[in-house]
Design a protein around this motif. Structure first.
Motif, short mmCIF file in Angstrom:
data_model
loop_
_atom_site.label_atom_id
_atom_site.label_comp_id
_atom_site.label_asym_id
_atom_site.label_seq_id
_atom_site.Cartn_x
_atom_site.Cartn_y
_atom_site.Cartn_z
N GLY A 62 1.08 3.35 -5.96
CA GLY A 62 2.33 3.84 -5.39
C GLY A 62 2.81 3.03 -4.20
O GLY A 62 3.93 3.23 -3.71
N GLY A 63 1.98 2.10 -3.74
CA GLY A 63 2.38 1.23 -2.64
C GLY A 63 3.39 0.20 -3.10
O GLY A 63 3.58 -0.04 -4.30
N LEU A 64 4.05 -0.43 -2.13
CA LEU A 64 5.12 -1.37 -2.42
C LEU A 64 4.74 -2.80 -2.04
O LEU A 64 3.95 -3.02 -1.12
CB LEU A 64 6.40 -1.00 -1.67
N MET A 65 5.36 -3.76 -2.75
CA MET A 65 5.25 -5.16 -2.37
C MET A 65 6.64 -5.79 -2.44
O MET A 65 7.36 -5.63 -3.43
CB MET A 65 4.27 -5.92 -3.25
N PHE A 66 6.99 -6.52 -1.38
CA PHE A 66 8.28 -7.21 -1.29
C PHE A 66 8.02 -8.72 -1.28
O PHE A 66 7.22 -9.21 -0.48
CB PHE A 66 9.03 -6.82 -0.02
N ARG A 78 -8.71 -12.45 -2.15
CA ARG A 78 -8.80 -11.14 -1.51
C ARG A 78 -8.95 -11.29 0.00
O ARG A 78 -9.69 -12.12 0.50
CB ARG A 78 -10.00 -10.38 -2.06
N LEU A 79 -8.27 -10.41 0.74
CA LEU A 79 -8.32 -10.43 2.20
C LEU A 79 -8.59 -9.05 2.80
O LEU A 79 -8.99 -8.95 3.96
CB LEU A 79 -7.00 -10.97 2.77
N PHE A 80 -8.37 -7.99 2.02
CA PHE A 80 -8.49 -6.63 2.53
C PHE A 80 -9.33 -5.77 1.58
O PHE A 80 -9.47 -6.10 0.39
CB PHE A 80 -7.10 -6.00 2.69
N PRO A 81 -9.88 -4.65 2.09
CA PRO A 81 -10.62 -3.73 1.22
C PRO A 81 -9.72 -3.14 0.13
O PRO A 81 -8.49 -3.13 0.25
CB PRO A 81 -11.10 -2.65 2.19
N ARG A 82 -10.34 -2.63 -0.90
CA ARG A 82 -9.59 -2.00 -1.98
C ARG A 82 -8.80 -0.80 -1.47
O ARG A 82 -9.26 -0.03 -0.64
CB ARG A 82 -10.53 -1.56 -3.10
N ASN A 83 -7.60 -0.65 -2.00
CA ASN A 83 -6.74 0.51 -1.71
C ASN A 83 -6.55 0.74 -0.21
O ASN A 83 -6.55 1.88 0.26
CB ASN A 83 -7.33 1.77 -2.36
N SER A 84 -6.36 -0.33 0.53
CA SER A 84 -6.22 -0.20 1.98
C SER A 84 -4.82 -0.49 2.50
O SER A 84 -4.50 -0.17 3.64
CB SER A 84 -7.21 -1.13 2.69
N LEU A 85 -3.96 -1.08 1.67
CA LEU A 85 -2.61 -1.44 2.10
C LEU A 85 -1.58 -0.52 1.45
O LEU A 85 -1.70 -0.15 0.28
CB LEU A 85 -2.28 -2.89 1.74
N THR A 86 -0.56 -0.18 2.21
CA THR A 86 0.55 0.60 1.68
C THR A 86 1.73 -0.29 1.31
O THR A 86 2.39 -0.08 0.29
CB THR A 86 1.03 1.65 2.71
N ILE A 87 2.00 -1.28 2.16
CA ILE A 87 3.12 -2.19 1.93
C ILE A 87 2.65 -3.62 2.14
O ILE A 87 2.00 -3.94 3.14
CB ILE A 87 4.30 -1.89 2.89
N ALA A 88 2.98 -4.49 1.19
CA ALA A 88 2.73 -5.92 1.32
C ALA A 88 4.07 -6.65 1.32
O ALA A 88 5.01 -6.23 0.64
CB ALA A 88 1.86 -6.43 0.18
N TYR A 89 4.11 -7.71 2.08
CA TYR A 89 5.37 -8.46 2.24
C TYR A 89 5.04 -9.95 2.30
O TYR A 89 4.05 -10.36 2.90
CB TYR A 89 6.06 -8.02 3.53
N SER A 90 5.86 -10.76 1.65
CA SER A 90 5.70 -12.20 1.74
C SER A 90 7.07 -12.85 1.64
O SER A 90 7.83 -12.58 0.70
CB SER A 90 4.79 -12.73 0.63
N SER A 91 7.41 -13.69 2.62
CA SER A 91 8.72 -14.34 2.63
C SER A 91 8.55 -15.84 2.85
O SER A 91 7.83 -16.27 3.76
CB SER A 91 9.59 -13.75 3.75
N GLN A 92 9.20 -16.62 1.99
CA GLN A 92 9.22 -18.08 2.10
C GLN A 92 7.81 -18.67 2.11
O GLN A 92 7.52 -19.62 2.84
CB GLN A 92 9.98 -18.50 3.37
N VAL A 125 11.10 -6.41 -5.60
CA VAL A 125 10.44 -5.20 -5.14
C VAL A 125 9.50 -4.73 -6.25
O VAL A 125 9.93 -4.52 -7.38
CB VAL A 125 11.44 -4.07 -4.83
N LEU A 126 8.21 -4.59 -5.91
CA LEU A 126 7.21 -4.18 -6.89
C LEU A 126 6.51 -2.91 -6.42
O LEU A 126 6.27 -2.74 -5.22
CB LEU A 126 6.16 -5.27 -7.07
#
Length: 339
Positions: free
Chosen positions: A191-195, A124-138, A335-336
């Protein structure tokens, strides 16, 4: 979470910031797919209403030191800039990452507020329900640690690894990805997204350009052992903390986790943006900026330096492998949606 092996820091000719062309190709390949998915799957009115804020918070997990992370962030934000929103972007990587170079190279004209967040993304790095979009590449192909108890007959983990070794790596990947998904499930609003963008192996195949390159690292190390530069026992103790998952393997772990809905999952081919097969010598140089740390940590800087130099004369053979594998799509795009 084990050791961290950051990309080569600084801004000189051997740094990751100057040797990440192929990572940029990976990002460019999925740019339109990301923007289409943001428009199609993110209900900003619903998300901002549930959060009680018009600020969209984004996080790039495993951002390294740029400049590709800035391009990725722009790809995510661009479809939303016509709306009355503010953007907060968090750039995450291990504490040992060169955040000084990252932050001093931020685009001066940018439509977002920026902050750096150190720490492993397997927790864990952030508070609960605080991110709208997460992204991780390579990034997610880097394991939190090498699998334990693996007899190193193929410690570089290239093609043709014995079945027990392959199973151990798969098990470690499943455990790590499960931790990553659990942590993001806490942090991302419903409802937030993760790529997710990462190297992958098509189902039914055992080799891609990356796994072939690992084979040549192994050849180089064994050559140094034959010359007495490094003891073979040191090579036998070494297991590279990297796993290139199969498409089906990735789907299975996500579905088992159950916190995210798979909106899109497919293999892409960044090599389609390159005229002809990959330049083997250029790839070797680029990979050194990304992987020198993990070899230096185990073998020492001098041996790692000789190992990479020893690979350079092998580039004609590497080029032949790349040519044979050029048609294979080896990048996974996922896409999640947080349920």
């Amino acid at each position: 979470m084990g050791e961290s092996f950051p990309m080569k820091s600084g801004d000189d000719s051997h740094s990751y910031s100057k040797n990440s062309l192929y990572q940029k190709l990976a990002s460019d390949t999925v740019k339109e797919m990301i923007q289409e998915s943001v428009i199609k799957y993110l209900d900003t009115d619903k998300v901002t209403s549930s959060m009680g804020s018009t600020t969209i918070a984004l996080a790039d997990f495993g951002c390294s030191i740029g400049p590709n992370t800035f391009l990725a962030v722009q790809n995510l934000i661009q479809p939303l800039q016509t709306k009355n929103l503010e953007f907060q972007v968090f750039f995450n990587d291990h504490f040992s990452n060169d955040f000084n170079t990252l932050l001093t190279s931020l685009p001066p004209e940018r439509p977002y507020h920026a902050a750096a967040v150190g720490g492993s993304f397997y927790g864990r790095l952030f508070p609960r329900n605080s991110l709208t979009i997460a992204y991780s590449s390579q990034s997610l192909h880097w394991l939190s640690k090498p699998p334990q108890g693996v007899n190193n007959e193929a410690g570089i983990h290239g093609s043709g690894a014995p079945e027990p070794v392959a199973r151990a790596y798969s098990a470690q990947f499943e455990a790590d990805l499960g931790c990553f998904l659990d942590a993001r499930a806490e942090e991302i609003v419903s409802g937030g997204l993760m790529f997710l963008v990462m190297p992958a192996t098509p189902d039914g195949l055992t080799q891609t350009e990356l796994s072939a390159l690992f084979d040549f690292y192994g050849y180089s190390l064994m050559d140094l052992a034959d010359k007495g530069v490094v003891e073979k026992s040191r090579i036998e103790e070494f297991n590279l903390p990297i796993h290139i998952p199969r498409l089906g393997e990735m789907r299975e772990v996500i579905e088992k986790n159950g916190c995210f809905r798979i909106e899109r999952m497919e293999l892409t081919n960044p090599k389609s943006k390159v005229a002809g097969p990959l330049d083997a010598a250029n790839v070797v140089t680029h990979m050194r900026s990304a992987m020198e740390g993990v070899f230096a940590a185990h073998f020492g800087a001098s041996v790692a330096d000789q190992m990479f130099d020893n690979v350079v004369p092998m580039t004609p053979r590497i080029a032949d492998c790349f040519k044979a594998l050029h048609h294979i799509s080896n990048q996974l795009f996922v896409v999640l949606t947080r349920k």
